[in-house]
Design a protein around this motif. Sequence first.
Motif, PDB file in Angstrom:
ATOM      1  N   ASP A  64       0.815  -1.218   0.000  1.00 56.94           N
ATOM      2  CA  ASP A  64       0.000   0.000   0.000  1.00 56.94           C
ATOM      3  C   ASP A  64       0.849   1.267   0.000  1.00 56.94           C
ATOM      4  O   ASP A  64       0.321   2.363  -0.190  1.00 56.94           O
ATOM      5  N   ALA A  65       2.151   1.123   0.207  1.00 57.10           N
ATOM      6  CA  ALA A  65       3.024   2.296   0.291  1.00 57.10           C
ATOM      7  C   ALA A  65       3.783   2.563  -1.002  1.00 57.10           C
ATOM      8  O   ALA A  65       4.419   3.597  -1.140  1.00 57.10           O
ATOM      9  N   ILE A  66       3.713   1.654  -1.979  1.00 58.61           N
ATOM     10  CA  ILE A  66       4.467   1.783  -3.223  1.00 58.61           C
ATOM     11  C   ILE A  66       3.542   2.221  -4.349  1.00 58.61           C
ATOM     12  O   ILE A  66       2.456   1.679  -4.519  1.00 58.61           O
ATOM     13  N   THR A  67       3.983   3.216  -5.124  1.00 60.60           N
ATOM     14  CA  THR A  67       3.244   3.610  -6.323  1.00 60.60           C
ATOM     15  C   THR A  67       4.187   3.601  -7.516  1.00 60.60           C
ATOM     16  O   THR A  67       5.378   3.891  -7.378  1.00 60.60           O
ATOM     17  N   PHE A  68       3.640   3.264  -8.689  1.00 61.05           N
ATOM     18  CA  PHE A  68       4.388   3.271  -9.930  1.00 61.05           C
ATOM     19  C   PHE A  68       3.782   4.344 -10.818  1.00 61.05           C
ATOM     20  O   PHE A  68       2.589   4.314 -11.087  1.00 61.05           O
ATOM     21  N   ASP A  69       4.590   5.277 -11.265  1.00 57.19           N
ATOM     22  CA  ASP A  69       4.112   6.370 -12.109  1.00 57.19           C
ATOM     23  C   ASP A  69       4.779   6.242 -13.475  1.00 57.19           C
ATOM     24  O   ASP A  69       5.990   6.395 -13.598  1.00 57.19           O
ATOM     25  N   LEU A  70       3.978   5.937 -14.490  1.00 53.70           N
ATOM     26  CA  LEU A  70       4.505   5.769 -15.846  1.00 53.70           C
ATOM     27  C   LEU A  70       4.364   7.027 -16.690  1.00 53.70           C
ATOM     28  O   LEU A  70       4.687   7.013 -17.870  1.00 53.70           O
ATOM     29  N   GLY A  71       3.892   8.103 -16.106  1.00 57.44           N
ATOM     30  CA  GLY A  71       3.693   9.327 -16.872  1.00 57.44           C
ATOM     31  C   GLY A  71       4.552  10.481 -16.403  1.00 57.44           C
ATOM     32  O   GLY A  71       4.147  11.631 -16.445  1.00 57.44           O
ATOM     33  N   VAL A  72       5.745  10.184 -15.970  1.00 60.06           N
ATOM     34  CA  VAL A  72       6.623  11.208 -15.413  1.00 60.06           C
ATOM     35  C   VAL A  72       7.291  11.984 -16.535  1.00 60.06           C
ATOM     36  O   VAL A  72       7.939  11.404 -17.400  1.00 60.06           O
ATOM     37  N   PRO A  73       7.133  13.307 -16.547  1.00 58.34           N
ATOM     38  CA  PRO A  73       7.852  14.090 -17.555  1.00 58.34           C
ATOM     39  C   PRO A  73       9.301  14.303 -17.111  1.00 58.34           C
ATOM     40  O   PRO A  73       9.564  14.779 -16.015  1.00 58.34           O
ATOM     41  N   PHE A  74      10.228  13.889 -17.945  1.00 55.69           N
ATOM     42  CA  PHE A  74      11.649  14.091 -17.669  1.00 55.69           C
ATOM     43  C   PHE A  74      12.213  15.051 -18.691  1.00 55.69           C
ATOM     44  O   PHE A  74      11.801  15.059 -19.838  1.00 55.69           O
TER      45      PHE A  74
END
Length: 119
Positions: free
Chosen positions: A27-37
């Motif tokens: 519940d503490a981990i999130t995956f973000d695939l839309g990160v602008p770099f």
Amino acid sequence: VSTAAVLNVARRTRQLVAFLRLFGVADAITFDLGVPFNYHYYDGIVFQVRLMQNPLTKVSDVIAAGGRYDKLLNTLSLRTTASLKSERVTAVGVNIALGKLGSSLAQVQRKARRHPGGA
């Protein structure tokens, strides 16, 4: 992308979630695939993995980040034969902050033991 490849990714994702649950941090981990770099060498999906430190304030810490950088690898490759020159090379890189990951996971686990069920 083949159906088999998608099913393999889904299976591995389920395995990852099972491990996160086993360690009490799912519940503490999130995956973000839309990160602008702003890094010019990424040319596809860019991602971050964040560990939630405080769910009430939404404070989290990046414990891993990376993305696709096919163009960089193809630009730098030193392929010499004609057949190798025509092959497209693909790549994904990830930076894992091991020290931050270890201390953050230990902190989340301590909180989970003190407050079972998230209370």
